[in-house]
Design an enzyme around this catalytic site. Structure first.
Site, PDB file in Angstrom:
ATOM      1  CE  LYS A   1      75.073  70.796  33.546  1.00  0.00           C
ATOM      2  NZ  LYS A   1      75.962  69.689  33.993  1.00  0.00           N
TER       3      LYS A   1
ATOM      4  CB  SER B   1      78.390  69.467  31.160  1.00  0.00           C
ATOM      5  OG  SER B   1      77.793  68.877  32.310  1.00  0.00           O
TER       6      SER B   1
ATOM      7  CB  SER C   1      79.820  68.034  34.914  1.00  0.00           C
ATOM      8  OG  SER C   1      80.161  67.243  33.806  1.00  0.00           O
TER       9      SER C   1
END
Length: 582
Positions: free
Chosen positions: A151, A226, A250
């Protein structure tokens, strides 16, 4: 002579002081506007540079793949992409596959997937140097030759860690995060960074720099957030293993929406050093780093690899608890608590169906299922979770967004953060007669009045955790089976139905390890049942609009264990995966 001039000037100023004073506010205003214009110009420049860098990175990926293919004309992508993680790992360890063949195959596939759904934001070109170093020193770690995506908020030396904010594009990471260092020591090859939602406080996946990521199953739907870039890339088969972060779901929501597996461990089970967050210092809700993959065995092997002496040495905040193979491979029958709704948010019919069908399979396999009575989730959401996350009255968030471009998926949240506290309280007073949940959300974002109040909140959170654990022990429950949010919502809807995170954020609040496993897909009957249900609140009505048209999308269940029992959580996830795949 000079004194006469000064005297004349002072006399003129005295006689004409009013026009001079009138010019002051105009001058100050002009200076302020010039400053704002300059800052916004810088922001636009940084965004443009980052976007150009990404295009350049994609060209480097294409170059690397073409060069490898020219040098190895007989090798095919299919011989790599067709392998499960387990077989890929075995072939790399045995030497039947080379790390070069695997890496360049997945670089090419990642490019293909990102062209479809916009999930990759950066190419970690250093992976090519890492390959050369591996040739010179062929020490085979547990993840030898495995390409890993990460990420965007995870630091990798020489690359941006923006969190979707242009303000953080002025400098690049000065060193690798601990998790990246450990992955490299175990032979894994980090090769791309993936997209996230701006601020990481939305379960959509979009920001002003890298734009909107789409769901690989349906481009009209969000991949979740996210960690949506990870979910989309792995769900689109452009990566076999990735790392995301999870503050309120997330990791688990993108995994659920994209049909893959994901694990949120207990806080500090994996090092968070140099993994960036929007609200550093916020301690009321536990954020965690965790793996995402296409099956549970991949997650387990990843956890076994990173829970090693290298990590314990690099970060003394991580307890030295190696992965317990005995627990993960145990065949002992489990006593499982379950629930199919949390009493706060009305779930999609497929969520309840997935839990109940999985329950029957587990019972048929000899496990004991016990209905688990949840505490007051609504009180936890409004009186503890929101109150803790926004304890500063949104001051840190306002600072982050001060000069930045705001993503369309965050306009409502940012507008609320920028509204003065007094006005927020007045809004909440009138809203409570129309929509009490929205009113409570606004009140809880007004902040906490004192340090004493914050400490009292932390005591309340601790008591909630103790009561939950006591309830599990009273019922002699090993693990919990419950819904995972799904199916994927239409892009743009997550910001309008933020309270739907109740199914995942509960376990950040409790700091329990929790993972999701895909078990089914949305059916026509689910869609029919959706149309027959009556949402209880305005926000639930919006959520139901967002999940319409979900036939064929994946549905997952959530598996939960007590703190520090990641191996038991994964063992339970494996059991669910095995039974549902049969």
């Amino acid at each position: 002579m000079a004194l006469d001039c000064v005297s004349s000037y002072l006399h003129a100023l005295k006689e004409n002081w009013q026009p001079v004073l009138l010019l002051v506010p105009y001058s100050v205003g002009a200076a302020a506007l010039a400053y704002v214009w300059q800052k916004r110009k810088e922001v636009r420049t940084w965004i443009k540079v980052a976007q150009e860098n990404r295009e350049r990175a994609f060209r480097e990926m294409e170059r690397a793949v073409e060069q490898f293919k020219k040098q190895n004309p007989g090798l095919t992508s299919e011989s790599v992409l067709s392998l499960s993680f387990k077989d890929l790992h075995k072939n790399l360890q045995d030497g039947q596959l080379s790390p070069e063949h695997v890496l360049y195959t997945y670089i090419e596939k990642a490019l293909e997937v990102t062209n479809q759904v916009n999930c990759v934001v950066d190419y970690l070109q250093e992976c090519e140097q890492q390959l050369q170093e591996m040739k010179r020193n062929p020490r085979k770690g547990l993840l030898y030759g495995i390409p890993v995506s990460i990420k965007e908020n995870i630091d990798y030396k020489g690359h941006y860690t923006s969190l979707g904010f242009a303000r953080f594009l002025d400098k690049k990471a000065s060193e690798d995060s601990v998790v990246v260092k450990v992955l490299k020591k175990q032979g894994a090859i980090p090769f791309v960074k993936t997209n996230l939602s701006q601020s990481m406080l939305s379960y959509d996946c979009s920001n002003p720099i890298y734009k909107q990521t789409k769901n690989p199953w349906n481009p009209k739907k969000t991949p979740g957030g996210s960690s949506g870039g990870e979910g989309a890339l792995i769900g689109g088969e452009g990566s076999v293993l990735g790392f995301g972060t999870d503050l309120a779901g997330s990791i688990r929501m993108p995994s659920s929406f994209c049909g893959i597996c994901g694990l949120k461990p207990t806080e500090h089970r994996i090092s968070k050093h140099l993994v960036r967050t929007t609200t550093p210092g916020q301690k009321s809700l536990a954020s965690m780093l965790g793996p995402m993959a296409r099956d549970v065995d991949s997650l387990a092997l990843c956890m076994k690899a990173v829970l090693c002496q290298d990590m314990f040495d690099l970060d003394p905040n991580v307890p030295p608890l190696p992965f317990n193979d005995e627990v993960y491979n145990s065949k002992k029958k489990l006593r499982i608590g379950y629930y199919d709704r949390d009493g706060f948010w009305l779930p999609h019919p497929s969520m309840r169906r997935a839990v109940m069908e999985t329950k029957k399979l587990l019972e048929a396999a000899g496990h004991t299922l016990v209905q688990f009575p949840l505490p007051d989730v609504e009180d936890a959401i409004y009186s503890m979770i929101r109150k803790g996350v926004f304890a500063d009255g949104c001051a840190v968030l306002r600072e982050k967004f001060e000069w930045d471009v705001i993503d369309p998926n965050l306009t409502e949240m940012v507008a609320l953060c920028r509204t003065p506290v007094l006005i927020r309280k007045v809004m909440a007073f009138f809203l409570k007669f129309w929509d009490k949940n929205t009113a409570r959300s606004i009140v809880m974002s007004c902040g906490i009045r004192s340090v004493k109040d914050l400490w009292s909140l932390h005591v309340k959170i601790e008591n909630f955790q103790k009561e939950f654990v006591n309830q599990m022990r009273k019922l002699e429950i090993d693990v919990i089976l419950c819904p995972a949010l799904g199916p994927a919502l239409t892009i743009g809807y997550p910001q309008k139905a933020s309270d739907a995170i109740s199914y995942t954020v509960l376990y950040n609040h409790l700091n329990f390890p929790a993972g999701v496993v895909p078990v089914s897909k949305v059916t026509e009957e689910d869609e029919k049942q959706l149309s027959l249900q009556t949402p209880q609140t305005r926000l639930e009505k919006i959520f139901y609009e967002g999940v319409k048209g979900g036939v064929g999308l994946p549905i997952a269940v959530q598996c939960v264990a007590l703190p520090w029992q990641e191996e038991l959580c994964l063992r339970f996830m494996k059991e669910v995966e095995t039974l549902t795949r049969k």
